[in-house]
Design a protein around this motif. Structure first.
Motif, short mmCIF file in Angstrom:
data_model
loop_
_atom_site.label_atom_id
_atom_site.label_comp_id
_atom_site.label_asym_id
_atom_site.label_seq_id
_atom_site.Cartn_x
_atom_site.Cartn_y
_atom_site.Cartn_z
N ASP A 52 0.82 -1.22 0.00
CA ASP A 52 0.00 0.00 0.00
C ASP A 52 0.85 1.27 0.00
O ASP A 52 0.46 2.27 -0.60
CB ASP A 52 -1.01 0.00 1.16
CG ASP A 52 -0.46 -0.57 2.42
OD1 ASP A 52 0.74 -0.89 2.45
OD2 ASP A 52 -1.22 -0.70 3.39
N PHE A 53 2.02 1.21 0.67
CA PHE A 53 2.87 2.41 0.65
C PHE A 53 3.36 2.70 -0.76
O PHE A 53 3.39 3.85 -1.20
CB PHE A 53 4.06 2.24 1.60
CG PHE A 53 4.96 3.43 1.64
CD1 PHE A 53 4.53 4.60 2.24
CD2 PHE A 53 6.21 3.39 1.07
CE1 PHE A 53 5.34 5.71 2.26
CE2 PHE A 53 7.03 4.51 1.09
CZ PHE A 53 6.60 5.67 1.69
N LEU A 54 3.74 1.62 -1.45
CA LEU A 54 4.19 1.77 -2.83
C LEU A 54 3.08 2.34 -3.72
O LEU A 54 3.33 3.15 -4.61
CB LEU A 54 4.64 0.41 -3.36
CG LEU A 54 5.69 0.41 -4.45
CD1 LEU A 54 6.92 1.14 -3.99
CD2 LEU A 54 6.03 -1.00 -4.83
N ALA A 55 1.83 1.95 -3.43
CA ALA A 55 0.71 2.46 -4.21
C ALA A 55 0.55 3.96 -4.02
O ALA A 55 0.37 4.71 -4.98
CB ALA A 55 -0.57 1.73 -3.80
N VAL A 56 0.65 4.41 -2.75
CA VAL A 56 0.52 5.85 -2.49
C VAL A 56 1.67 6.60 -3.13
O VAL A 56 1.50 7.68 -3.71
CB VAL A 56 0.46 6.10 -0.96
CG1 VAL A 56 0.48 7.58 -0.67
CG2 VAL A 56 -0.78 5.48 -0.37
N THR A 57 2.88 6.01 -3.05
CA THR A 57 4.04 6.63 -3.67
C THR A 57 3.85 6.75 -5.18
O THR A 57 4.18 7.77 -5.78
CB THR A 57 5.30 5.81 -3.37
OG1 THR A 57 5.37 5.60 -1.97
CG2 THR A 57 6.54 6.51 -3.83
N GLN A 58 3.30 5.69 -5.77
CA GLN A 58 3.03 5.70 -7.21
C GLN A 58 2.12 6.86 -7.58
O GLN A 58 2.38 7.59 -8.54
CB GLN A 58 2.38 4.36 -7.60
CG GLN A 58 1.74 4.32 -8.96
CD GLN A 58 2.72 4.02 -10.05
OE1 GLN A 58 3.87 3.70 -9.79
NE2 GLN A 58 2.27 4.13 -11.29
N ILE A 59 1.05 7.05 -6.79
CA ILE A 59 0.12 8.13 -7.09
C ILE A 59 0.79 9.48 -6.87
O ILE A 59 0.69 10.39 -7.70
CB ILE A 59 -1.16 7.98 -6.23
CG1 ILE A 59 -1.96 6.78 -6.72
CG2 ILE A 59 -2.02 9.25 -6.30
CD1 ILE A 59 -3.18 6.48 -5.92
N MET A 60 1.52 9.61 -5.76
CA MET A 60 2.14 10.92 -5.44
C MET A 60 3.21 11.30 -6.45
O MET A 60 3.24 12.43 -6.94
CB MET A 60 2.76 10.87 -4.05
CG MET A 60 1.89 11.44 -2.99
SD MET A 60 2.80 11.59 -1.45
CE MET A 60 3.67 13.12 -1.72
N VAL A 61 4.12 10.35 -6.74
CA VAL A 61 5.27 10.70 -7.57
C VAL A 61 4.91 10.65 -9.05
O VAL A 61 5.18 11.59 -9.79
CB VAL A 61 6.46 9.77 -7.25
CG1 VAL A 61 7.60 10.03 -8.22
CG2 VAL A 61 6.91 9.98 -5.84
N TYR A 62 4.24 9.58 -9.49
CA TYR A 62 4.00 9.45 -10.93
C TYR A 62 2.86 10.33 -11.41
O TYR A 62 2.99 11.01 -12.42
CB TYR A 62 3.78 7.98 -11.31
CG TYR A 62 5.10 7.28 -11.47
CD1 TYR A 62 5.73 7.25 -12.70
CD2 TYR A 62 5.72 6.72 -10.38
CE1 TYR A 62 6.96 6.65 -12.83
CE2 TYR A 62 6.96 6.11 -10.51
CZ TYR A 62 7.56 6.08 -11.73
OH TYR A 62 8.79 5.50 -11.87
N ILE A 63 1.74 10.32 -10.68
CA ILE A 63 0.62 11.13 -11.15
C ILE A 63 0.82 12.58 -10.74
O ILE A 63 0.61 13.51 -11.52
CB ILE A 63 -0.71 10.56 -10.63
CG1 ILE A 63 -0.90 9.17 -11.22
CG2 ILE A 63 -1.87 11.47 -10.99
CD1 ILE A 63 -2.08 8.43 -10.69
N GLY A 64 1.27 12.79 -9.48
CA GLY A 64 1.43 14.16 -8.99
C GLY A 64 2.66 14.85 -9.53
O GLY A 64 2.70 16.08 -9.57
N GLY A 65 3.67 14.10 -9.91
CA GLY A 65 4.92 14.75 -10.32
C GLY A 65 5.28 14.52 -11.76
O GLY A 65 5.30 15.44 -12.59
#
Lengths: 166, 118
Positions: A52-65
């Protein structure tokens, strides 16, 4: 089919369809926005893998950045509206080489996929993966953690240096 | 474990559904009395003087790149913040070292004038 399997096939369909739009869309802006759904689908797959942490990171870094960077990159180019900016505006030689490379990669992936003996086991760690990552990162993997900050520092300096070369 | 995410699935489905349904409902049920004023780009706003699909300044890209770096810093800070009490002073010192290294990069960016607009 159970609920997890249903979720997996939904996410897999989402990823494949949106990735196909990324590749085949004539308008590069549509490609960039379609990439967002691919990233979301991958984040969903991470959730299914108990990461789940990797999922949040994916959303934050890939979609947000990174997606924002890609869209900026599109907006920085000339002729955004023009027909020249599209993913299939390639010469015949480039298409040939790219097709050959993709076929080789696809064949090797299929070979690896079919020859590997897959282990379907229950996840060893259960519960909040963020806590476990926090513990491990700041005790056993402290050196890697500090090395990551050096890497980010290099990225900051590089970005500032390239953009402000005088 | 995956059942914990059922509320998230519901939220996504309802969010997507409500947005779509309301958009099409207003399209179907809404009145369409078009006037010249309503058809301007910004009703009661300024008149656009050139195309919106213009090239953007490269300065936006630098800001976005720097944003991405600090975004990743937040990703690293999050698991530390969750386990803040358990990790104690050692974790605090390690995190401060991490932050100070990135802060030195930030000071470099400011001194270099990379965030100045012109």
């Amino acid at each position: 089919m159970d609920l997890v399997g249903l979720a997996f096939y939904f996410l897999a369909a989402l990823i494949v369809i949106s990735a196909a739009i990324v590749v085949f869309s004539k308008n590069i802006m549509y490609s960039a926005f379609s990439l967002m759904f691919t990233f979301f689908g991958v984040a969903g797959l991470y959730v299914l893998l108990n990461a789940d942490f990797l999922a949040v990171t994916q959303i934050m870094v890939y979609i947000g950045g990174i997606l924002v960077l890609i869209i900026f990159g599109v907006m920085l180019t000339t002729r955004i509206t023009g027909v020249d900016v599209k993913s299939n505006s390639l010469g015949k030689i480039q298409v040939g080489i790219a097709g050959l490379l993709s076929t080789i990669i696809a064949i090797s992936l299929i070979v690896v996929f079919s020859s590997t003996k897959w282990f379907l086991s229950e996840p060893k760690v259960s519960g909040d993966s963020t806590k476990l990552i926090g513990n491990e990162l700041l005790t056993n993997y402290l050196l890697a953690f500090e090395a990551a900050s050096v890497l980010l520092l290099i990225a900051i300096i590089g970005a500032a240096f390239i953009a402000r070369r005088k | 474990m995956t059942l914990e995410y059922i509320p998230l699935v519901f939220m996504l489905v309802f969010g997507f559904g409500i947005a779509t349904v309301f958009m099409y409902l207003s399209e179907i049920l809404g009145a369409k009395r078009s006037t010249k004023e309503k058809n301007t780009t910004y009703e009661s706003g300024m008149t656009p003087f050139k195309t919106a699909r213009d090239r953007f300044s490269v300065k936006f890209y630098l800001v976005a790149m720097l944003f991405l770096v600090f975004d990743i810093e937040i990703v690293f800070m999050y698991p530390w913040a969750v386990q803040f009490k358990q990790l104690g002073s050692t974790g605090f010192i390690a995190m401060m070292l991490f932050i100070v290294l990135l802060l030195s990069g930030y000071i470099y960016v400011i001194k270099k004038g990379a965030l100045k607009w012109d």
